[in-house]
Motif scaffolding. Sequence first.
Motif, short mmCIF file in Angstrom:
data_model
loop_
_atom_site.label_atom_id
_atom_site.label_comp_id
_atom_site.label_asym_id
_atom_site.label_seq_id
_atom_site.Cartn_x
_atom_site.Cartn_y
_atom_site.Cartn_z
N ASN A 39 0.82 -1.22 0.00
CA ASN A 39 0.00 0.00 0.00
C ASN A 39 0.85 1.27 0.00
O ASN A 39 0.42 2.30 -0.52
CB ASN A 39 -0.97 0.01 1.18
N ASP A 40 2.04 1.20 0.58
CA ASP A 40 2.93 2.35 0.56
C ASP A 40 3.37 2.68 -0.87
O ASP A 40 3.44 3.85 -1.26
CB ASP A 40 4.16 2.12 1.43
N THR A 41 3.65 1.64 -1.64
CA THR A 41 4.04 1.84 -3.03
C THR A 41 2.87 2.34 -3.86
O THR A 41 3.02 3.25 -4.67
CB THR A 41 4.61 0.54 -3.64
N VAL A 42 1.70 1.76 -3.65
CA VAL A 42 0.50 2.20 -4.37
C VAL A 42 0.28 3.69 -4.11
O VAL A 42 0.05 4.48 -5.04
CB VAL A 42 -0.73 1.36 -3.97
N THR A 43 0.36 4.08 -2.87
CA THR A 43 0.16 5.49 -2.50
C THR A 43 1.21 6.38 -3.14
O THR A 43 0.89 7.44 -3.68
CB THR A 43 0.18 5.65 -0.96
N MET A 44 2.46 5.95 -3.11
CA MET A 44 3.54 6.73 -3.72
C MET A 44 3.28 6.91 -5.21
O MET A 44 3.40 8.02 -5.75
CB MET A 44 4.89 6.05 -3.49
N LEU A 45 2.92 5.84 -5.91
CA LEU A 45 2.67 5.94 -7.36
C LEU A 45 1.52 6.89 -7.66
O LEU A 45 1.58 7.66 -8.62
CB LEU A 45 2.38 4.55 -7.93
N GLN A 46 0.50 6.85 -6.82
CA GLN A 46 -0.64 7.75 -7.02
C GLN A 46 -0.26 9.20 -6.75
O GLN A 46 -0.61 10.09 -7.54
CB GLN A 46 -1.79 7.35 -6.09
N GLN A 47 0.43 9.44 -5.66
CA GLN A 47 0.71 10.82 -5.25
C GLN A 47 1.84 11.46 -6.05
O GLN A 47 1.74 12.61 -6.46
CB GLN A 47 1.03 10.86 -3.77
N VAL A 48 2.90 10.71 -6.28
CA VAL A 48 4.07 11.29 -6.95
C VAL A 48 3.91 11.28 -8.47
O VAL A 48 4.30 12.23 -9.15
CB VAL A 48 5.36 10.54 -6.53
N TYR A 49 3.33 10.20 -9.01
CA TYR A 49 3.26 10.03 -10.47
C TYR A 49 1.84 10.11 -11.03
O TYR A 49 1.65 9.92 -12.22
CB TYR A 49 3.90 8.70 -10.86
N GLN A 50 0.86 10.38 -10.19
CA GLN A 50 -0.54 10.49 -10.59
C GLN A 50 -1.04 9.26 -11.35
O GLN A 50 -1.83 9.35 -12.29
CB GLN A 50 -0.79 11.76 -11.43
N VAL A 51 -0.57 8.08 -10.94
CA VAL A 51 -1.03 6.83 -11.54
C VAL A 51 -2.41 6.51 -10.94
O VAL A 51 -2.57 6.57 -9.72
CB VAL A 51 -0.04 5.68 -11.23
N PRO A 52 -3.39 6.20 -11.78
CA PRO A 52 -4.70 5.81 -11.25
C PRO A 52 -4.57 4.61 -10.31
O PRO A 52 -3.70 3.75 -10.49
CB PRO A 52 -5.50 5.44 -12.50
N ARG A 53 -5.43 4.55 -9.30
CA ARG A 53 -5.31 3.52 -8.26
C ARG A 53 -5.23 2.11 -8.84
O ARG A 53 -4.39 1.31 -8.42
CB ARG A 53 -6.48 3.61 -7.27
N TYR A 54 -6.10 1.77 -9.78
CA TYR A 54 -6.07 0.42 -10.36
C TYR A 54 -4.69 0.12 -10.93
O TYR A 54 -4.13 -0.96 -10.70
CB TYR A 54 -7.13 0.29 -11.46
N TRP A 55 -4.13 1.07 -11.67
CA TRP A 55 -2.83 0.83 -12.30
C TRP A 55 -1.69 0.87 -11.28
O TRP A 55 -0.70 0.15 -11.43
CB TRP A 55 -2.62 1.81 -13.45
N ALA A 56 -1.83 1.66 -10.24
CA ALA A 56 -0.82 1.66 -9.18
C ALA A 56 -0.78 0.29 -8.50
O ALA A 56 0.30 -0.27 -8.24
CB ALA A 56 -1.11 2.76 -8.16
N ARG A 57 -1.95 -0.28 -8.23
CA ARG A 57 -2.02 -1.61 -7.63
C ARG A 57 -1.49 -2.67 -8.60
O ARG A 57 -0.75 -3.57 -8.23
CB ARG A 57 -3.47 -1.92 -7.23
N THR A 58 -1.87 -2.55 -9.87
CA THR A 58 -1.41 -3.51 -10.89
C THR A 58 0.11 -3.48 -11.01
O THR A 58 0.75 -4.54 -11.02
CB THR A 58 -2.06 -3.20 -12.25
N LEU A 59 0.68 -2.30 -11.09
CA LEU A 59 2.14 -2.18 -11.21
C LEU A 59 2.85 -2.73 -9.98
O LEU A 59 3.88 -3.40 -10.10
CB LEU A 59 2.53 -0.72 -11.44
N THR A 60 2.33 -2.43 -8.82
CA THR A 60 2.94 -2.92 -7.58
C THR A 60 2.89 -4.44 -7.51
O THR A 60 3.90 -5.09 -7.19
CB THR A 60 2.22 -2.31 -6.36
N THR A 61 1.77 -5.01 -7.85
CA THR A 61 1.64 -6.48 -7.83
C THR A 61 2.54 -7.10 -8.89
O THR A 61 3.23 -8.09 -8.62
CB THR A 61 0.18 -6.90 -8.05
#
Length: 68
Positions: A39-61
């Motif tokens: 979840n820390d990575t998902v949050t970072m991707l969303q906040q720093v890179y404006q990655v949509p939540r679904y894609w932040a989770r997908t990339l992290t997984t």
Amino acid sequence: MKTDYWDVTDEQVIEKTGKKLAEWVVIMDDFNTAAKKSNDTVTMLQQVYQVPRYWARTLTTYYLKQKQ
């Protein structure tokens, strides 16, 4: 057979995030994703890179599955 949601192509990832999978892997390596809660990575991707939540989770997984 249903494919796993993290089984994505570069084309899909570029379309939705503007970067290739390899670029995201470097970003997550630099963030030390393997040693953190996902979840820390998902949050970072969303906040720093404006990655949509679904894609932040997908990339992290995707990243964590590749590191297994």
